[in-house]
Design a protein around this motif. Structure first.
Motif, mmCIF file in Angstrom:
data_model
loop_
_atom_site.group_PDB
_atom_site.id
_atom_site.type_symbol
_atom_site.label_atom_id
_atom_site.label_comp_id
_atom_site.label_asym_id
_atom_site.label_seq_id
_atom_site.Cartn_x
_atom_site.Cartn_y
_atom_site.Cartn_z
ATOM 1 N N ALA A 151 0.812 -1.224 0.000
ATOM 2 C CA ALA A 151 0.000 0.000 0.000
ATOM 3 C C ALA A 151 0.839 1.264 0.000
ATOM 4 C CB ALA A 151 -0.911 -0.016 1.240
ATOM 5 N N TRP A 152 2.076 1.150 -0.399
ATOM 6 C CA TRP A 152 3.018 2.275 -0.321
ATOM 7 C C TRP A 152 2.429 3.546 -0.950
ATOM 8 C CZ3 TRP A 152 6.669 3.531 2.655
ATOM 9 C CH2 TRP A 152 7.681 4.441 2.306
ATOM 10 N N GLY A 153 2.436 4.609 -0.171
ATOM 11 C CA GLY A 153 1.934 5.886 -0.682
ATOM 12 C C GLY A 153 0.440 6.076 -0.491
ATOM 13 N N LYS A 154 -0.293 4.988 -0.230
ATOM 14 C CA LYS A 154 -1.733 5.121 0.054
ATOM 15 C C LYS A 154 -1.877 5.495 1.534
ATOM 16 C CE LYS A 154 -3.228 3.439 -3.997
ATOM 17 N NZ LYS A 154 -2.032 2.922 -4.602
ATOM 18 N N ASN A 155 -3.079 5.713 1.976
ATOM 19 C CA ASN A 155 -3.226 6.137 3.372
ATOM 20 C C ASN A 155 -3.145 4.983 4.363
ATOM 21 O OD1 ASN A 155 -3.254 8.898 3.005
ATOM 22 N ND2 ASN A 155 -5.397 8.876 2.361
ATOM 23 N N GLU A 156 -3.858 3.894 4.071
ATOM 24 C CA GLU A 156 -3.793 2.740 4.969
ATOM 25 C C GLU A 156 -3.629 1.459 4.161
ATOM 26 O OE1 GLU A 156 -6.707 4.615 5.052
ATOM 27 O OE2 GLU A 156 -6.513 5.808 6.887
ATOM 28 N N LEU A 157 -3.199 0.408 4.862
ATOM 29 C CA LEU A 157 -3.100 -0.928 4.257
ATOM 30 C C LEU A 157 -4.401 -1.688 4.475
ATOM 31 C CD1 LEU A 157 -1.525 -3.557 3.269
ATOM 32 C CD2 LEU A 157 -0.875 -3.843 5.680
ATOM 33 N N THR A 214 -7.027 -7.989 1.611
ATOM 34 C CA THR A 214 -7.025 -7.906 0.152
ATOM 35 C C THR A 214 -5.669 -7.469 -0.388
ATOM 36 O OG1 THR A 214 -8.083 -5.770 0.519
ATOM 37 C CG2 THR A 214 -9.505 -7.561 -0.180
ATOM 38 N N LYS A 215 -4.759 -7.140 0.517
ATOM 39 C CA LYS A 215 -3.390 -6.775 0.154
ATOM 40 C C LYS A 215 -3.344 -5.627 -0.859
ATOM 41 C CE LYS A 215 -1.924 -11.456 1.101
ATOM 42 N NZ LYS A 215 -1.210 -12.639 0.733
ATOM 43 N N ASN A 216 -4.002 -4.562 -0.478
ATOM 44 C CA ASN A 216 -3.923 -3.356 -1.312
ATOM 45 C C ASN A 216 -4.023 -2.126 -0.413
ATOM 46 O OD1 ASN A 216 -6.591 -3.722 -0.620
ATOM 47 N ND2 ASN A 216 -7.419 -3.221 -2.627
ATOM 48 N N GLY A 217 -4.046 -0.963 -1.061
ATOM 49 C CA GLY A 217 -4.075 0.265 -0.271
ATOM 50 C C GLY A 217 -5.457 0.877 -0.192
ATOM 51 N N TYR A 258 -16.329 -10.433 21.076
ATOM 52 C CA TYR A 258 -16.892 -11.489 21.929
ATOM 53 C C TYR A 258 -16.950 -12.842 21.238
ATOM 54 C CZ TYR A 258 -18.092 -7.491 24.814
ATOM 55 O OH TYR A 258 -18.018 -6.353 25.578
ATOM 56 N N THR A 259 -16.337 -12.948 20.067
ATOM 57 C CA THR A 259 -16.321 -14.259 19.418
ATOM 58 C C THR A 259 -14.893 -14.656 19.049
ATOM 59 O OG1 THR A 259 -16.930 -15.464 17.409
ATOM 60 C CG2 THR A 259 -17.082 -13.091 17.293
ATOM 61 N N MET A 260 -14.582 -15.942 19.256
ATOM 62 C CA MET A 260 -13.219 -16.413 19.001
ATOM 63 C C MET A 260 -12.942 -16.596 17.518
ATOM 64 S SD MET A 260 -11.292 -16.399 21.527
ATOM 65 C CE MET A 260 -9.972 -17.525 21.900
ATOM 66 N N THR A 261 -14.006 -16.900 16.765
ATOM 67 C CA THR A 261 -13.796 -17.013 15.320
ATOM 68 C C THR A 261 -13.986 -15.623 14.714
ATOM 69 O OG1 THR A 261 -16.098 -17.675 15.271
ATOM 70 C CG2 THR A 261 -14.455 -19.423 14.954
ATOM 71 N N VAL A 262 -12.921 -14.866 14.769
ATOM 72 C CA VAL A 262 -13.054 -13.443 14.447
ATOM 73 C C VAL A 262 -13.263 -13.184 12.957
ATOM 74 C CG1 VAL A 262 -11.753 -12.563 16.421
ATOM 75 C CG2 VAL A 262 -10.533 -13.180 14.337
ATOM 76 N N SER A 263 -13.972 -12.101 12.716
ATOM 77 C CA SER A 263 -14.137 -11.623 11.346
ATOM 78 C C SER A 263 -13.345 -10.322 11.265
ATOM 79 C CB SER A 263 -15.629 -11.406 11.103
ATOM 80 O OG SER A 263 -15.830 -10.507 10.065
ATOM 81 N N HIS A 264 -12.435 -10.244 10.292
ATOM 82 C CA HIS A 264 -11.554 -9.069 10.196
ATOM 83 C C HIS A 264 -12.173 -7.969 9.345
ATOM 84 C CE1 HIS A 264 -8.550 -12.252 11.289
ATOM 85 N NE2 HIS A 264 -8.248 -11.285 12.146
ATOM 86 N N ASP A 265 -11.865 -6.736 9.683
ATOM 87 C CA ASP A 265 -12.441 -5.614 8.917
ATOM 88 C C ASP A 265 -11.550 -5.161 7.767
ATOM 89 O OD1 ASP A 265 -10.405 -4.116 10.029
ATOM 90 O OD2 ASP A 265 -11.692 -2.840 11.241
ATOM 91 N N ASN A 266 -10.425 -5.822 7.584
ATOM 92 C CA ASN A 266 -9.547 -5.547 6.436
ATOM 93 C C ASN A 266 -8.972 -4.133 6.454
ATOM 94 O OD1 ASN A 266 -8.190 -6.144 4.068
ATOM 95 N ND2 ASN A 266 -9.937 -5.667 2.736
ATOM 96 N N MET A 267 -8.644 -3.626 7.635
ATOM 97 C CA MET A 267 -8.085 -2.266 7.688
ATOM 98 C C MET A 267 -7.006 -2.168 8.767
ATOM 99 S SD MET A 267 -8.180 0.791 6.511
ATOM 100 C CE MET A 267 -9.744 1.255 5.795
ATOM 101 N N GLN A 268 -5.816 -1.762 8.349
ATOM 102 C CA GLN A 268 -4.747 -1.469 9.316
ATOM 103 C C GLN A 268 -4.698 0.054 9.457
ATOM 104 O OE1 GLN A 268 -0.740 -3.569 9.405
ATOM 105 N NE2 GLN A 268 -0.042 -1.575 8.716
ATOM 106 N N GLN A 269 -5.331 0.545 10.500
ATOM 107 C CA GLN A 269 -5.448 1.993 10.697
ATOM 108 C C GLN A 269 -4.069 2.617 10.911
ATOM 109 O OE1 GLN A 269 -8.344 3.607 10.626
ATOM 110 N NE2 GLN A 269 -9.857 1.975 10.891
ATOM 111 N N SER A 270 -3.917 3.862 10.447
ATOM 112 C CA SER A 270 -2.603 4.502 10.618
ATOM 113 C C SER A 270 -2.315 4.766 12.093
ATOM 114 C CB SER A 270 -2.502 5.782 9.785
ATOM 115 O OG SER A 270 -3.172 6.851 10.400
#
Ligand code: DMJ
Length: 630
Positions: A186-192, A196-199, A564-576
């Motif tokens: 995601a180089w140069g974008k705001n967040e990773l 989906t491995k993109n920016g 509250y759940t162990m089988t987590v669902s990810h939001d696909n965002m690595q916040q800055s």
């Protein structure tokens, strides 16, 4: 022009004498001009300039009094148009063991020519800086001499005990992992977007890019990740384009970009960070062009047009937004020698100080047109939070001279304690929200920063209240830890409640998410430094383990939808802010206290360290002489 004839003097004789006098006067004035001008070309002209140039033009602003704005009666002409009337267009003493960091510091030392580069496109703020005399221009060397401790501590803050050191190394590894993936995908974008491995670019920063880079600069630097820091610096030099033309959140751009650039400058002395910070600060000024000077929340960085958030009631501005500019804007004035930034935030301060407050509380919505509160909703969490934080931090950052900030903070604390602080049936202390006198027994994750805030404010409270504030800070931090401990993942929800039998748990599905926020860990860090109670380091380690287990994915870290759940669902965002705050606070928690010592630094609300301004030292001739002679 008509000359009256003098008695006994012929008309032609009088004309001759007059023209002789005229030529003589012309010669004399030319001589004076030449002599005066020559002074400025003498090798040691700095001191002479100081003598001849009016003090009022260059007098520094003293932090903290209502008179601040009035201390600049004779503002340099070229700065007048910046008073918000026209829209903007457009070593540290540290002996580091890391060779790369030494290189950088040497780079910082090479910045000693304090004249800013002038180019055809030099901005008005740069002009204001470059036309100041060198005694008025910010000297990085002088600044370094005014610090009480080396910014990175004795040994880069390495803790003596092996367990803490191991934990600290783990946090560093997490930072490297988060960074490497951001860089890779995601180089140069705001967040990773780590799944989906993109920016991700989003629309919060008005077309500005690289939020994760700017937010990471200081974290990478203090962790000694110098290759990564150098990549980030290079990107700022070559690719950070401030000429964007989109709609930005004034608050977000200020805390992340301006704050991040300021910290990077103060840690490294690299001029590029200072110049970019000032350039960007200037682009934010048109947001203040309102009848009251209270800025609107959204600004187009290109045209300078600003407006209020559509969702904010009746075109109002948000307390936590316009109340969270003070630290950065005071530093912009320090670095640019342009009083306008400080004037803008002092005006906000004055208005808030004067306005009537329901039960002494500050509601979250204010009209930038009338200067009146729009709704009586009060919160220490979202919409209100960092306004209170910036009051106490303004006081601390002013070397404890900003008395107005101090008074406003402790009065606000009294009102908060009288109206919002509650004890649950199970004995947990929490901050409720207040809606026109009715309490909503809910505490947001955001409000958990208040443990740390109340902690750092304890020492300067009334003597009989100091222990009380420290206890309150510890209780709030304990409650926030409970919100983590009572979840399945050991990460805390976005909001938790204390009604209908709930005790620090989320009762609504929509409140169960965790987006890598820092506030709970932030309070652990402050409470550790203030008490050295080992439980805070243990709690921080619990959070590290939970982050590793539930938020680390193949290509970075991601928020989760339900704690509250162990089988987590990810939001696909690595916040800055994960790189800027969460990981930085964890690293500091496992470091010695002299890494970014509280004696020298305050953290902005995005965890970017800003130095305490020691006016007397920074403007002391002796400090300057010492600097010049070495
Ligand atoms: C950060 O951007 C700042 O801490 C801000 O003050 C509040 N929200 C986020 C992190 O949760």
């Amino acid at each position: 022009m008509v000359f009256r004839k003098l008695p006994g003097v012929s008309a032609s004789g009088m004309g001759l004498r007059l023209s002789q006098k005229f030529v003589f006067l012309l010669f004399l004035s030319g001589l004076v001009t030449l002599c005066f001008g020559a002074l400025f070309f003498l090798p040691d002209s700095v001191r002479l300039k100081r003598i001849f140039l009016s003090k009022t033009e260059v007098q520094p602003v003293t932090v903290g009094s209502e008179n601040d704005v009035r201390e600049h009666p004779k503002r340099p002409k070229e700065q007048e148009h910046l008073r918000g009337l026209t829209p903007a267009k457009g070593e540290t003493g540290t002996k580091s063991k890391s060779p790369n960091r030494e290189e950088t510091e040497a780079g910082g030392k090479a910045q000693e020519d304090l004249t800013l580069p002038r180019s055809k496109t030099e901005s008005a703020s740069q002009k204001a800086t470059s036309t100041g005399t060198s005694s008025d221009t910010f000297s990085f060397k002088r600044f370094q001499r005014c610090l009480l401790k080396p910014p990175l501590g004795r040994d880069d803050g390495r803790p003596a005990d092996p367990q803490s050191n191991e934990r600290r190394e783990k946090v560093k590894e997490m930072m490297k992992f988060a960074w490497d993936n951001y860089k890779g995908y995601a180089w140069g974008k705001n967040e990773l977007r780590p799944l989906t491995k993109n920016g991700h670019i989003g629309n919060m920063f008005g077309g500005l890019r690289g939020a994760s880079i700017i937010d990471s600069l200081d974290t990478l630097y203090i962790m000694g990740l110098m290759e990564e820091y150098n990549d980030a610096k290079e990107w700022v030099k070559t690719s950070l384009d401030l000429n964007s033309n989109g709609e930005a959140s004034l608050f977000e751009v200020n805390i992340r970009y301006v704050g991040g650039l300021l910290s990077a400058y103060y840690l490294t002395g690299e001029e590029v960070f200072k110049n970019k910070a000032v350039e960007l600060g200037e682009k934010l000024l048109p947001a203040f062009n309102t009848p009251t000077g209270i800025p609107r929340g959204v600004i187009n960085l290109g045209s300078g047009t600003s407006w209020s958030w559509g969702w904010a009631s009746a075109g109002s501005s948000i307390l936590a937004e316009f109340g969270t500019l003070h630290l950065e804007f005071v530093h912009l004035t320090e670095l640019s020698n342009n009083p306008i930034y400080k004037e803008k935030v002092m005006n906000i301060r004055k208005l808030l100080n004067k306005i009537e407050k329901p039960h002494g509380l500050y509601p979250n919505f204010l009209s930038p047109v009338s200067g009146n509160w729009v709704q009586h909703h009060v919160s220490i969490g979202g919409l209100g939070d960092s306004f209170y934080e910036y009051l106490i931090k303004s006081y601390l950052m002013s070397d404890k001279t900003d008395e107005d900030a101090k008074t406003m903070y402790y009065s606000a604390m009294e009102a908060i304690e009288a109206n919002l602080v509650q004890k649950s049936p199970g004995g947990l202390t929490y901050m409720a929200e207040w809606r026109g006198g009715i309490l909503d027994h809910k505490m947001g994750h955001l409000a958990c920063f208040s443990g740390g805030m109340i902690g750092i404010g304890a020492d300067d409270g009334a003597p009989e209240k100091r222990q009380h504030y420290l206890d309150l800070a510890a209780e709030i931090t304990h409650t926030c830890h409970e919100s983590y401990a009572r979840s399945t993942t050991k990460l805390g929800p976005e909001a938790f409640r204390f009604d209908s039998g709930a005790e620090a748990t989320a009762t609504r599905l929509s409140d169960r998410y965790y987006i890598l926020r820092p506030e709970v860990i932030e309070s652990y860090m402050y409470m550790w430094r203030l008490t050295h109670d080992p439980k805070y380091r243990d709690w921080g380690w619990e959070a590290v383990e939970a982050l590793e287990q539930h938020c680390r994915v193949e290509s970075g870290f991601s928020g989760i939808r339900d704690v509250y759940t162990m089988t987590v669902s990810h939001d696909n965002m690595q916040q800055s802010f994960f790189l800027s705050e969460t990981l930085k606070y964890l690293y500091l928690l496992f470091s010695d206290d002299d890494l970014l010592s509280f004696e020298d630094w305050v953290f902005n609300t995005e965890a970017h360290p800003l130095p305490i301004i020691r006016k007397s030292c920074l403007h002391d001739e002796a400090t300057e002489e010492k600097t010049v002679s070495e």
